[in-house]
Motif scaffolding. Structure first.
Motif, PDB file in Angstrom:
ATOM      1  N   LYS A  67       2.103  -0.688 -41.777  1.00 52.17           N
ATOM      2  CA  LYS A  67       3.183   0.271 -40.928  1.00 52.17           C
ATOM      3  C   LYS A  67       3.337  -0.085 -39.664  1.00 52.17           C
ATOM      4  N   GLU A  68       2.045  -0.622 -39.030  1.00 50.76           N
ATOM      5  CA  GLU A  68       1.979  -0.830 -37.601  1.00 50.76           C
ATOM      6  C   GLU A  68       2.647  -2.126 -37.117  1.00 50.76           C
ATOM      7  N   GLN A  69       2.846  -3.167 -38.171  1.00 50.02           N
ATOM      8  CA  GLN A  69       3.375  -4.360 -37.964  1.00 50.02           C
ATOM      9  C   GLN A  69       5.089  -4.226 -37.751  1.00 50.02           C
ATOM     10  N   TYR A  70       5.565  -2.957 -38.134  1.00 51.20           N
ATOM     11  CA  TYR A  70       6.804  -2.816 -38.197  1.00 51.20           C
ATOM     12  C   TYR A  70       7.244  -2.466 -36.793  1.00 51.20           C
ATOM     13  N   LEU A  71       6.208  -2.045 -35.775  1.00 52.11           N
ATOM     14  CA  LEU A  71       6.659  -1.616 -34.469  1.00 52.11           C
ATOM     15  C   LEU A  71       7.043  -2.646 -33.610  1.00 52.11           C
ATOM     16  N   SER A  72       8.016  -2.521 -32.694  1.00 49.45           N
ATOM     17  CA  SER A  72       8.247  -3.568 -31.959  1.00 49.45           C
ATOM     18  C   SER A  72       7.198  -3.931 -30.946  1.00 49.45           C
ATOM     19  N   ASP A  73       7.027  -5.103 -30.185  1.00 54.38           N
ATOM     20  CA  ASP A  73       5.928  -5.664 -29.368  1.00 54.38           C
ATOM     21  C   ASP A  73       5.552  -4.415 -28.371  1.00 54.38           C
ATOM     22  N   SER A  74       6.666  -3.992 -27.599  1.00 51.59           N
ATOM     23  CA  SER A  74       6.319  -3.072 -26.471  1.00 51.59           C
ATOM     24  C   SER A  74       5.671  -1.649 -26.927  1.00 51.59           C
ATOM     25  N   GLY A  81      -2.317   1.215 -28.101  1.00 50.18           N
ATOM     26  CA  GLY A  81      -3.400   1.090 -26.826  1.00 50.18           C
ATOM     27  C   GLY A  81      -3.745  -0.192 -26.677  1.00 50.18           C
ATOM     28  N   CYS A  82      -3.304  -1.294 -27.216  1.00 52.05           N
ATOM     29  CA  CYS A  82      -3.774  -2.501 -27.444  1.00 52.05           C
ATOM     30  C   CYS A  82      -2.742  -3.600 -27.579  1.00 52.05           C
ATOM     31  N   SER A  83      -2.796  -4.969 -27.484  1.00 51.09           N
ATOM     32  CA  SER A  83      -1.957  -5.818 -27.675  1.00 51.09           C
ATOM     33  C   SER A  83      -2.255  -6.149 -29.373  1.00 51.09           C
ATOM     34  N   ARG A  84      -1.125  -6.691 -30.266  1.00 53.81           N
ATOM     35  CA  ARG A  84      -1.501  -7.200 -31.531  1.00 53.81           C
ATOM     36  C   ARG A  84      -2.596  -8.090 -31.615  1.00 53.81           C
ATOM     37  N   ALA A  85      -2.799  -8.875 -30.766  1.00 55.13           N
ATOM     38  CA  ALA A  85      -3.811  -9.858 -30.669  1.00 55.13           C
ATOM     39  C   ALA A  85      -5.168  -9.180 -30.871  1.00 55.13           C
ATOM     40  N   GLU A  86      -5.379  -8.043 -29.624  1.00 54.73           N
ATOM     41  CA  GLU A  86      -6.396  -7.285 -29.710  1.00 54.73           C
ATOM     42  C   GLU A  86      -6.916  -6.659 -31.213  1.00 54.73           C
ATOM     43  N   PHE A  87      -5.719  -5.906 -31.688  1.00 56.10           N
ATOM     44  CA  PHE A  87      -5.672  -5.265 -32.831  1.00 56.10           C
ATOM     45  C   PHE A  87      -6.104  -6.069 -33.889  1.00 56.10           C
ATOM     46  N   GLY A  88      -5.612  -7.149 -34.204  1.00 51.99           N
ATOM     47  CA  GLY A  88      -6.042  -8.009 -35.039  1.00 51.99           C
ATOM     48  C   GLY A  88      -7.373  -8.678 -35.278  1.00 51.99           C
ATOM     49  N   GLU A  89      -8.012  -8.664 -33.877  1.00 54.81           N
ATOM     50  CA  GLU A  89      -9.504  -8.799 -33.480  1.00 54.81           C
ATOM     51  C   GLU A  89     -10.638  -7.776 -34.032  1.00 54.81           C
ATOM     52  N   MET A  90      -9.947  -6.826 -34.319  1.00 55.42           N
ATOM     53  CA  MET A  90     -10.781  -5.458 -34.521  1.00 55.42           C
ATOM     54  C   MET A  90     -11.262  -5.768 -36.000  1.00 55.42           C
ATOM     55  N   GLN A  95      -9.599  -0.943 -37.405  1.00 60.64           N
ATOM     56  CA  GLN A  95      -8.076  -0.808 -37.464  1.00 60.64           C
ATOM     57  C   GLN A  95      -7.454   0.298 -38.449  1.00 60.64           C
ATOM     58  N   GLN A  96      -8.173   0.668 -39.600  1.00 64.74           N
ATOM     59  CA  GLN A  96      -7.868   1.880 -40.191  1.00 64.74           C
ATOM     60  C   GLN A  96      -8.008   2.929 -39.511  1.00 64.74           C
ATOM     61  N   GLN A  97      -9.414   3.187 -39.040  1.00 60.98           N
ATOM     62  CA  GLN A  97      -9.652   4.305 -37.990  1.00 60.98           C
ATOM     63  C   GLN A  97      -8.432   4.792 -36.934  1.00 60.98           C
ATOM     64  N   VAL A  98      -7.953   3.304 -36.256  1.00 59.81           N
ATOM     65  CA  VAL A  98      -6.933   3.573 -35.489  1.00 59.81           C
ATOM     66  C   VAL A  98      -5.551   4.034 -36.156  1.00 59.81           C
ATOM     67  N   LYS A  99      -5.222   3.411 -37.060  1.00 64.27           N
ATOM     68  CA  LYS A  99      -3.909   3.670 -37.813  1.00 64.27           C
ATOM     69  C   LYS A  99      -3.944   5.086 -38.324  1.00 64.27           C
ATOM     70  N   LYS A 100      -5.043   5.548 -39.098  1.00 62.72           N
ATOM     71  CA  LYS A 100      -5.432   7.011 -39.286  1.00 62.72           C
ATOM     72  C   LYS A 100      -5.148   7.981 -38.430  1.00 62.72           C
ATOM     73  N   SER A 101      -5.596   7.627 -37.210  1.00 60.04           N
ATOM     74  CA  SER A 101      -5.556   8.778 -35.946  1.00 60.04           C
ATOM     75  C   SER A 101      -4.138   8.779 -35.428  1.00 60.04           C
ATOM     76  N   LEU A 102      -3.316   7.714 -35.702  1.00 58.89           N
ATOM     77  CA  LEU A 102      -1.767   7.604 -35.069  1.00 58.89           C
ATOM     78  C   LEU A 102      -0.746   7.938 -36.418  1.00 58.89           C
ATOM     79  N   GLY A 103      -1.311   8.222 -37.513  1.00 54.25           N
ATOM     80  CA  GLY A 103      -0.519   8.639 -38.717  1.00 54.25           C
ATOM     81  C   GLY A 103       0.254   7.317 -39.379  1.00 54.25           C
ATOM     82  N   LEU A 104      -0.536   6.352 -39.095  1.00 53.92           N
ATOM     83  CA  LEU A 104       0.100   5.105 -39.759  1.00 53.92           C
ATOM     84  C   LEU A 104      -0.766   4.527 -40.758  1.00 53.92           C
ATOM     85  N   PHE A 105      -1.425   5.343 -41.393  1.00 51.97           N
ATOM     86  CA  PHE A 105      -2.167   4.858 -42.529  1.00 51.97           C
ATOM     87  C   PHE A 105      -1.706   5.489 -43.962  1.00 51.97           C
TER      88      PHE A 105
END
Length: 105
Positions: A67-74, A81-90, A95-105
């Motif tokens: 679901k997070e991939q469907y957000l615009s870049d901005s 709270g990070c760029s796509r590249a930074e998120f991809g490096e997690m 990543q799962q923990q961040v997505k859950k905290s934001l309701g995107l899991f």
């Protein structure tokens, strides 16, 4: 009598095998491709949705695991709270923990 019995058993077995083969042909094939591979999910590279539409729900055409991939870049940067590249490096668990905290899991 034994020969007749053996012949009857062989015929019954052949009929059962033929019926099983016919049933297998009539049964729909099990899906072997993912929904993304057969086009059921929209491409996040060309389709985006606002965070509020993705949060705690699964809109039509959206891969629920991404679901997070469907957000615009901005909006990704603002919400995640990070760029796509930074998120991809997690690591995956982070990543799962961040997505859950934001309701995107």
């Amino acid at each position: 009598e034994a020969a007749a019995k053996a012949k009857a058993e062989a015929e019954a077995e052949a009929a059962a095998e033929a019926q099983a083969a016919k049933a297998k042909e009539a049964a729909p094939a099990a899906p072997t491709a993912t929904a993304a591979a057969n086009g059921a999910f929209k491409d996040p590279a060309t389709f985006s949705l606002p965070y509020e539409q993705l949060k705690d729900q699964i809109p039509a055409g959206v891969d629920p695991a991404k679901k997070e991939q469907y957000l615009s870049d901005s909006e990704f940067q603002k919400v995640m709270g990070c760029s796509r590249a930074e998120f991809g490096e997690m690591k995956g668990w982070k990543q799962q923990q961040v997505k859950k905290s934001l309701g995107l899991f």
